[in-house]
Design an enzyme around this catalytic site. Structure first.
Site, PDB file in Angstrom:
ATOM      1  N   CYS A   1      35.007  43.752  39.618  1.00  0.00           N
ATOM      2  CA  CYS A   1      35.205  45.050  40.280  1.00  0.00           C
ATOM      3  C   CYS A   1      34.535  45.084  41.651  1.00  0.00           C
ATOM      4  CB  CYS A   1      34.661  46.159  39.377  1.00  0.00           C
ATOM      5  SG  CYS A   1      34.560  47.783  40.160  1.00  0.00           S
TER       6      CYS A   1
ATOM      7  N   CYS B   1      32.364  48.192  42.361  1.00  0.00           N
ATOM      8  CA  CYS B   1      31.110  48.128  41.608  1.00  0.00           C
ATOM      9  C   CYS B   1      30.040  47.403  42.418  1.00  0.00           C
ATOM     10  CB  CYS B   1      31.312  47.407  40.275  1.00  0.00           C
ATOM     11  SG  CYS B   1      32.445  48.221  39.129  1.00  0.00           S
TER      12      CYS B   1
END
Length: 321
Positions: free
Chosen positions: A64, A67
């Site tokens: 991700c 993230c």
């Protein structure tokens, strides 16, 4: 009293192995390395720890990109809190059970826990200013008495704004403080219904005793579920109802069906506009069914809902012009 669907955190706690392992890692003032949490240590690191210090749980994944942007910002701001807030991480690839119980739909998702319950959260990468506001708010909740009225107000505002997850967190937190709060439980039912989990809402209702059912707040919530059930029966008719209205705009029966179908798929403003058009076309048609249905939408969505506010103004214009 609440069904399993409405107590995700409690369910998650009971699924742990009841590990008594003491917390080996603590985030001290200025520390920036978050603890990695699994199903094995979720209870001590989140549920138990947040009873002492507000705890942020970041759900992330190695693949991700956002993230990787959010993580360092969170760590920086939490580290600057001087130990008022701590932070842990959950890798959703390795801990699908936790992610499912917390209803994590995407990453990054962040929850703030106080006294073993989620009280706030957000999804997606955020600028540092927003993260700081989030952390400051969480820090202010540590060790302070819970303001039930404020939480209910925040829950209602979130629900009116369509943020079902935030509203659910607030209503659940009220129930932790006041387990017999019918208003909070009714809010949970309305959140489930508004989020499309009609079966979950019905599951809660079916477990209620007569006292709970008779409360005005719960009666309103039950009416919302019944409306959602009624509308769901029309969801499959959306295309055909739309085509019928387009073919004959004066077909008010088709317009009524179209309004319910739109409501069922969450297009509330459009649904109310169809009913308003029916009233404009023939006020009082079929024993005023369009206006009565519109008022039911108003009651279910709530007076603070922006779509309701706009539709009320239009209705006043139509009725008093």
């Amino acid at each position: 009293m609440t069904a399993g669907r409405t107590a995700n955190v409690r369910d998650l706690a009971t699924m742990t192995t009841e590990s008594k392992r003491a917390m080996e890692q603590m985030i001290s003032a200025g520390a920036t390395q978050p603890v990695d949490v699994t199903i094995e240590n979720f209870m001590p690191e989140v549920i138990e720890a947040s009873a002492k210090t507000p705890t942020i749980v970041q759900f992330w994944a190695p693949w991700c990109g956002p993230c990787k942007q959010l993580g360092p910002v969170l760590e920086k701001v939490v580290g600057a809190s001087g130990g008022k807030v701590r932070m842990v991480r959950v890798n959703i690839d390795d801990n699908t059970q936790i992610a499912q119980q917390m209803r994590v739909q995407s990453v990054p998702t962040v929850y703030g826990f106080v006294d073993g319950q989620p009280v706030d959260g957000f999804a997606g990468a955020q600028p540092e200013s927003n993260v700081r506001q989030f952390v400051d708010k969480l820090a202010s909740m540590g060790g302070e008495a819970t303001d039930v009225a404020a939480m209910l107000e925040a829950a209602e505002a979130a629900l009116a704004g369509g943020d079902h997850d935030a509203a659910m967190m607030q209503f659940q937190q009220v129930m932790v403080t006041e387990p017999e709060s019918v208003v909070a439980l009714a809010g949970v039912v309305r959140c489930l219904s508004a989020a499309g989990d009609i079966a979950g809402a019905r599951e809660v209702i079916d477990q209620l005793n007569d006292d709970f059912r008779g409360d005005p707040a719960m009666q309103s919530a039950i009416a919302a579920v019944e409306l959602a059930e009624k509308a769901s029966e029309s969801a499959g008719e959306l295309d055909s109802a739309k085509a019928a209205v387009e073919a004959n705009p004066a077909d008010l029966e088709a317009r009524q069906a179209y309004a319910l179908a739109l409501y069922a798929v969450g297009q509330h403003a459009e649904a109310m506009e169809q009913l308003l058009e029916s009233i404009r076309t023939e006020r009082g048609w079929n024993d005023d069914v369009a206006r009565l249905q519109l008022l039911e939408f108003f009651a279910t969505l709530g007076a603070a809902n922006p779509d309701v506010i706009a539709a009320r103004r239009k209705l006043s214009t139509v009725l008093f012009s």
